[in-house]
Structure formats: C-alpha cells, structure tokens
Design a protein around this motif. Sequence first.
Motif, mmCIF file in Angstrom:
data_model
loop_
_atom_site.group_PDB
_atom_site.id
_atom_site.type_symbol
_atom_site.label_atom_id
_atom_site.label_comp_id
_atom_site.label_asym_id
_atom_site.label_seq_id
_atom_site.Cartn_x
_atom_site.Cartn_y
_atom_site.Cartn_z
ATOM 1 N N GLY A 275 0.817 -1.208 0.000
ATOM 2 C CA GLY A 275 0.000 0.000 0.000
ATOM 3 C C GLY A 275 0.849 1.255 0.000
ATOM 4 O O GLY A 275 2.073 1.199 0.048
ATOM 5 N N ARG A 276 0.183 2.381 -0.029
ATOM 6 C CA ARG A 276 0.852 3.684 0.017
ATOM 7 C C ARG A 276 -0.129 4.729 0.515
ATOM 8 O O ARG A 276 -1.349 4.520 0.524
ATOM 9 N N GLY A 277 0.419 5.866 0.903
ATOM 10 C CA GLY A 277 -0.415 6.965 1.367
ATOM 11 C C GLY A 277 -0.818 7.884 0.227
ATOM 12 O O GLY A 277 -0.197 7.906 -0.840
ATOM 13 N N HIS A 278 -1.873 8.636 0.465
ATOM 14 C CA HIS A 278 -2.324 9.614 -0.520
ATOM 15 C C HIS A 278 -2.989 10.773 0.208
ATOM 16 O O HIS A 278 -3.813 10.558 1.104
ATOM 17 N N VAL A 279 -2.627 11.988 -0.166
ATOM 18 C CA VAL A 279 -3.219 13.184 0.431
ATOM 19 C C VAL A 279 -3.932 13.972 -0.658
ATOM 20 O O VAL A 279 -3.385 14.183 -1.746
ATOM 21 N N GLY A 280 -5.145 14.406 -0.349
ATOM 22 C CA GLY A 280 -5.899 15.230 -1.283
ATOM 23 C C GLY A 280 -7.339 15.332 -0.843
ATOM 24 O O GLY A 280 -7.932 14.346 -0.388
ATOM 25 N N ALA A 281 -7.905 16.514 -0.976
ATOM 26 C CA ALA A 281 -9.332 16.672 -0.727
ATOM 27 C C ALA A 281 -10.110 15.893 -1.787
ATOM 28 O O ALA A 281 -9.564 15.536 -2.834
ATOM 29 N N VAL A 282 -11.381 15.640 -1.526
ATOM 30 C CA VAL A 282 -12.206 14.910 -2.500
ATOM 31 C C VAL A 282 -12.186 15.618 -3.849
ATOM 32 O O VAL A 282 -12.011 14.994 -4.902
ATOM 33 N N GLN B 20 0.485 12.875 -3.552
ATOM 34 C CA GLN B 20 -0.346 14.033 -3.252
ATOM 35 C C GLN B 20 -1.043 14.530 -4.512
ATOM 36 O O GLN B 20 -0.428 14.673 -5.566
ATOM 37 N N SER B 21 -2.342 14.785 -4.391
ATOM 38 C CA SER B 21 -3.081 15.395 -5.483
ATOM 39 C C SER B 21 -2.685 16.861 -5.605
ATOM 40 O O SER B 21 -2.203 17.476 -4.649
ATOM 41 N N ALA B 22 -2.897 17.421 -6.792
ATOM 42 C CA ALA B 22 -2.621 18.843 -6.995
ATOM 43 C C ALA B 22 -3.515 19.667 -6.067
ATOM 44 O O ALA B 22 -4.730 19.447 -5.997
ATOM 45 N N ALA B 23 -2.905 20.595 -5.348
ATOM 46 C CA ALA B 23 -3.627 21.355 -4.328
ATOM 47 C C ALA B 23 -4.453 22.483 -4.932
ATOM 48 O O ALA B 23 -4.038 23.150 -5.885
ATOM 49 N N LEU B 24 -5.651 22.693 -4.357
ATOM 50 C CA LEU B 24 -6.505 23.827 -4.700
ATOM 51 C C LEU B 24 -6.482 24.820 -3.540
ATOM 52 O O LEU B 24 -6.558 24.417 -2.372
ATOM 53 N N PRO B 25 -6.376 26.126 -3.827
ATOM 54 C CA PRO B 25 -6.322 27.124 -2.742
ATOM 55 C C PRO B 25 -7.498 27.044 -1.778
ATOM 56 O O PRO B 25 -7.353 27.354 -0.590
ATOM 57 N N ALA B 26 -8.663 26.614 -2.266
ATOM 58 C CA ALA B 26 -9.854 26.570 -1.404
ATOM 59 C C ALA B 26 -9.675 25.665 -0.201
ATOM 60 O O ALA B 26 -10.359 25.833 0.818
ATOM 61 N N TYR B 27 -8.757 24.693 -0.293
ATOM 62 C CA TYR B 27 -8.581 23.727 0.792
ATOM 63 C C TYR B 27 -7.290 23.938 1.571
ATOM 64 O O TYR B 27 -6.839 23.044 2.286
ATOM 65 N N ALA B 28 -6.726 25.123 1.449
ATOM 66 C CA ALA B 28 -5.462 25.406 2.151
ATOM 67 C C ALA B 28 -5.626 25.280 3.662
ATOM 68 O O ALA B 28 -4.723 24.803 4.361
ATOM 69 N N GLU B 29 -6.783 25.677 4.196
ATOM 70 C CA GLU B 29 -6.964 25.658 5.651
ATOM 71 C C GLU B 29 -7.286 24.265 6.177
ATOM 72 O O GLU B 29 -6.944 23.941 7.316
ATOM 73 N N THR B 30 -7.953 23.451 5.383
ATOM 74 C CA THR B 30 -8.371 22.134 5.876
ATOM 75 C C THR B 30 -7.388 21.029 5.511
ATOM 76 O O THR B 30 -7.090 20.158 6.333
#
Length: 277
Positions: free
Chosen positions: A85-92, A193-203
């Motif tokens: 397995g592996r880890g993954h970070v990203g909002a939905v 890691q998924s590409a980050a969106l500014p809207a989720y910077a706080e969460t």
Amino acid sequence: MSKVWLITGASSGFGRAIVEAAVAAGDLVVAAARRTAALDDLVVAHPGRVEAYPLDVTDTAAIDSAVREIIERHGRIDVLVNNAGRGHVGAVEETTDRELRDLMDLHLFGPAALTRAVLPHMRRNGSGAIVQMTSMGGRFAFAGVSAYCATKFALEGLSEALAAEVAPLGIKVMIVEPGAFRTGFAGPGALHQSAALPAYAETVGPVRASLTDSDGRQPGDPAKAAAAILTALDAEDTPLRLLLGSDAADAVSAHLAGARAEFAAWEKLTRSTDFDA
C-alpha cells in the motif's frame, strides 16, 4: 509446525518487519514486492527461510498463477498478509478519478484477488489466516485523506464479511489498524499528493505539512507491531480488528464515543421512521 507466509509489500515498513518476526518464530516467508532487490539482505541472512517473489498486486491477472506456484513449491500457504500500500493526500475535489481508482486497485482489488486465490487451498486444509493491513483510517476519516480512507473502509467491509464466511471453515481473518509508525509511509517520494486547490489550504494544507514533517518521528515501532500481530494470530480468540499504537487507541476511542453520542442524540428520530404498529 512451522508456517508458510505470503506477505505483500514486504520490501519495507510493516511488510519487512512482519517478515523478520515470522522468520524469528521459525517460519518460512515468501516475501512479495514489486522490486525485490531490497529483500536481498534478508534472503542471504535466512537461506531457505526467506524467498523474495516479484509481484505487483495490482496485476490481478498474475495473482492466481503466483499463488499456485508458491503452493506447488512449498506445499501450502498458512498466512496471507495483504500489506502492500501507500499513502495519498488530497481533498475529495482535488483527487482525480484516476488517482482514486489506482488506490482502489492497490488497497482493495489486489487484496481481494489474493484472498480469493488462497481461499480454496485454505478451505481444503481447514485452516489458515488472512491478515488485512488497513489503518486507524479504516475506522474514521479526516480531511485530506479521503481516497486513502475510502479504500481502507472498503477493505474493512470486505474483510468483516469474509471473517463471518470463513470462520466455520477454520480460517481466521484479522484486520490490523495501525496508527502512525516509522515505516517510511510519509518519507520522501512515498506519499502521493493530489494537486492542491487554494480553497482547501486551511483544511488539507495542515495535513499535507504534518504528514511530511512527521516522517521519522512517528511514535510507533514497526518491530513491536509485527510482534503484536504474531501474538494476536496465535491467540485462541484472535480479534477481528487489532489496533496498533497509543495514538490509534486514543483516536478510535474518541471516535467511538462521538458516534455513540450522535446516535443517542438522534435515536428518537431514527426509530420514528418505522410503520406504526
């Protein structure tokens, strides 16, 4: 009598620690990994006791032949550990369909295929154990790890049903839910890691930072985790779920308390939806 283990994702982390613990217990281990060079030292140190086997668990077409080959060579598989397995970070919203499907292939469909492949053999023998490595994130989810938790939730659901199906056949199923351990899970290049969106910077932003910063400082000891897994498997009453780590114990305990409180608060409305007697 010594056991024959098949352990996936055996080249590092929990997989490698379980290989070492099983060998120390006098067992034989088929250590499967996509790249087996990292296992060379264990193969040399334990001749005839550790066998490195190249296997990508997402290649489900290769799984049946791999299991058949291992059984032909060693006579049986007593314990299957689905650990790759592996880890993954990203909002939905940040997580692409391809990223989610790839993670499901690794954490659900691969283990399911391996489980199906070993079950006919274990059923014939009337014994065996299947260990599913999930996470405390298989019990509850939090912002930023939606895809990871979704795959672990799915594997836990599959495994809970599986346990009820195979218990009368003499086969154990144990779901292992570690907290944070020093396995390289969040090491350089290991955490997707998924590409980050500014809207989720706080969460999600703090999750991205904290996971990366925690590497090498996690409280959990993989060697102690491996020893605990062997102890639980050897127990007469093996648990369906084995939490590992004080952080996992605290987090799951708090989650269960919250779930109980929410149930109590909404129980009257829940029960109001039945037909009137």
